[in-house]
Design an enzyme around this catalytic site. Structure first.
Site, mmCIF file in Angstrom:
data_model
loop_
_atom_site.group_PDB
_atom_site.id
_atom_site.type_symbol
_atom_site.label_atom_id
_atom_site.label_comp_id
_atom_site.label_asym_id
_atom_site.label_seq_id
_atom_site.Cartn_x
_atom_site.Cartn_y
_atom_site.Cartn_z
ATOM 1 N N ASP A 235 29.293 -19.341 -17.810
ATOM 2 C CA ASP A 235 28.862 -18.981 -16.454
ATOM 3 C C ASP A 235 29.473 -17.617 -16.131
ATOM 4 O O ASP A 235 30.692 -17.471 -16.025
ATOM 5 C CB ASP A 235 29.329 -20.027 -15.449
ATOM 6 N N SER B 67 31.522 -21.250 -6.031
ATOM 7 C CA SER B 67 31.203 -19.833 -6.101
ATOM 8 C C SER B 67 31.946 -19.067 -5.003
ATOM 9 O O SER B 67 33.176 -19.108 -4.945
ATOM 10 C CB SER B 67 29.684 -19.646 -6.012
ATOM 11 N N HIS C 185 25.143 -21.591 -13.288
ATOM 12 C CA HIS C 185 26.009 -21.441 -12.120
ATOM 13 C C HIS C 185 25.724 -22.496 -11.050
ATOM 14 O O HIS C 185 26.425 -22.560 -10.050
ATOM 15 C CB HIS C 185 25.827 -20.041 -11.523
#
Length: 465
Positions: free
Chosen positions: A312, A256, A375
């Site tokens: 995602d 991320s 995620h």
């Protein structure tokens, strides 16, 4: 050619190069030893590609078994940044690493990977946050907004002999702190001032750049930016190992936000060390910069592999139809945006090769959409462990296999039939509070001396023997 045929035809030395060591436990004292005689690099097409970047698409679909193990290794390094982060807002050390530099990887069960952490990374969030939003009972005890953001590690002697070079790894943490969430919302483009005259117009996300490059002179953990900390540590290690005649390579990884920071650091490393092989593997990372930034990575030979989970949302932002990103439409729109005095969000593009994973393939997962669950890094690694090809089914055999229970460590994506509770992992029982036998009162115990945060703590070069 089938993946199994490819893997079996690789030389034994290359198989050893990619295989993950899961049995030998390396300590600080013996993990990093001098390499008296490095074996020659494996001179086969697959290995040649690995020197600068990731294998060609032919090795991603179907996914080579040894390559899968290599990517999972970096996933574990990225997951360690979450598992070791003290996110307890009632702790006086909230925002730091739960473990000391020398104890972190062993404490997380990663000593067997054959790597030793050499330095911690702290990132400063250049944002003013009202005290009531921070939710920290001991906000004054910790150093402002300088949070622990990751670490640099080096391969030990056994791993280096197997690979044929000394690998440095910089692992970056994803978003955990409140101020980091606020920084993620700053999505305008700002110049990335790392070019050496070759990359005109390189721009990146303002929030990512701020966390990477901001510093606070009045904060001992944030006196140097994360950018400066990583650059200094890589320079220290590269000089040290090259002085001993060793070949050095570096890999950046993160999930991320951590994946975004990994690309910024990879670009800097490629500029600072033009003869150093640099690559990055990111997990569920967003778009980071414009085409000029991405071209700067590609032109310097930085190999990038993006591992993403289908649907995602984070991997899709900022997002617009592809038609407005590519010429000739983008050229026209760019001129219009310049006249309007604004920077187009659609200028963000991805870089590198992409490995797409699908939740619907796993028999262990719920197939209903869950934005948070899709995620989650552990879910991504579960899918990677079972992935064989874009068209193939989820693999059910083969060893070693990743523990499916890890998926629900911090989410609830496993099917009810697995009989595993949601978000089962807690740092400690009773949220870390213990009852004093004498007074009978409950309190958060002090950390052991070796686990206390230390500014600019680095493993001495004398320990890298």
């Amino acid at each position: 050619m089938a993946a199994g045929h490819r893997s079996s035809s690789l030389p034994a030395a290359f198989a050893r190069f990619l295989r993950i060591n899961g049995s030998t436990v390396a300590t600080t004292a013996d993990a990093v030893q001098p390499l008296s005689a490095l074996p020659p690099s494996v001179d086969v097409p697959h290995a040649k590609v690995l020197r600068g970047g990731w294998p060609a698409a032919a090795f991603l679909d179907p996914l080579d078994a040894d390559l899968r193990a290599e990517i999972l290794k970096y996933g574990d390094f990225a997951q360690a940044t979450y598992d070791a982060f003290d996110r307890r807002h009632w702790s006086p050390y909230c925002g730091t690493c739960l473990h000391g530099l020398r104890r972190m990887l062993p404490a997380l069960g990663l000593a067997g990977r054959g790597y030793v952490a050499t330095a911690f990374i702290y990132a400063t969030c250049d944002v003013d946050i009202p005290r009531w939003i921070q939710r920290r009972l001991h906000a004054d005890a910790w150093e402002g907004h300088a949070n622990w953001a990751g670490y640099v590690a080096v391969a030990g002697a056994e791993e280096a002999r197997r690979v044929g070079h000394r690998e440095l790894v910089a692992a970056w943490r994803g978003t955990m702190a409140v101020e980091e969430w606020l920084m993620n919302l700053k999505t305008s483009l700002v110049p990335f001032d790392a070019d050496d005259g070759r990359d005109k117009g390189a721009m990146v996300v303002k929030g990512f750049h701020a966390m990477y490059a901001s510093k606070n002179a009045g904060n001992k953990y944030g006196a140097r930016s994360a950018r400066e900390q990583v650059a200094a540590e890589l320079d220290r290690l590269v000089r040290h190992f090259r002085a001993r005649g060793e070949e050095v390579r570096v890999t950046f990884t993160g999930h991320s936000l951590g994946g975004a920071l990994a690309l910024l650091a990879a670009r800097d490393a490629a500029v600072a060390h033009p003869d150093l092989p640099v690559r990055a593997v990111t997990f569920s990372a967003p778009r980071v910069g414009n085409r000029a930034f991405c071209d700067g990575l590609t032109s310097r030979g930085v190999g990038v592999l993006r591992v993403v989970v289908r649907h995602d949302a984070v991997t899709l932002v900022p997002s617009v139809p592809r038609a407005v990103v590519d010429p000739p439409v983008s050229a026209v729109l760019s001129r219009l945006w310049v006249l309007a005095g604004r920077t187009p969000a659609w200028a963000y593009v991805h870089v590198g090769d992409e490995l797409v994973l699908d939740v619907a393939k796993s028999p262990h997962l719920k197939h209903s959409y869950d934005a948070f669950g899709f995620h989650n890094l552990e879910l991504c690694l579960h899918l990677l462990d079972g992935h064989e090809s874009a068209a193939g089914a989820f693999r059910q055999d083969g060893a070693p296999r990743r523990d499916v229970a890890l998926v629900n460590k911090r989410c609830g994506m496993l099917r009810e039939e697995e009989r595993l509770p949601e978000s089962w992992r807690e740092p400690a029982a009773n949220k870390g509070f213990v009852r004093d036998d004498v007074s009978g009162r409950w309190a958060l115990p002090e950390r052991e001396l070796d686990d206390l945060p230390v500014a600019d703590d680095r493993l001495p070069l004398s320990g890298l023997k």
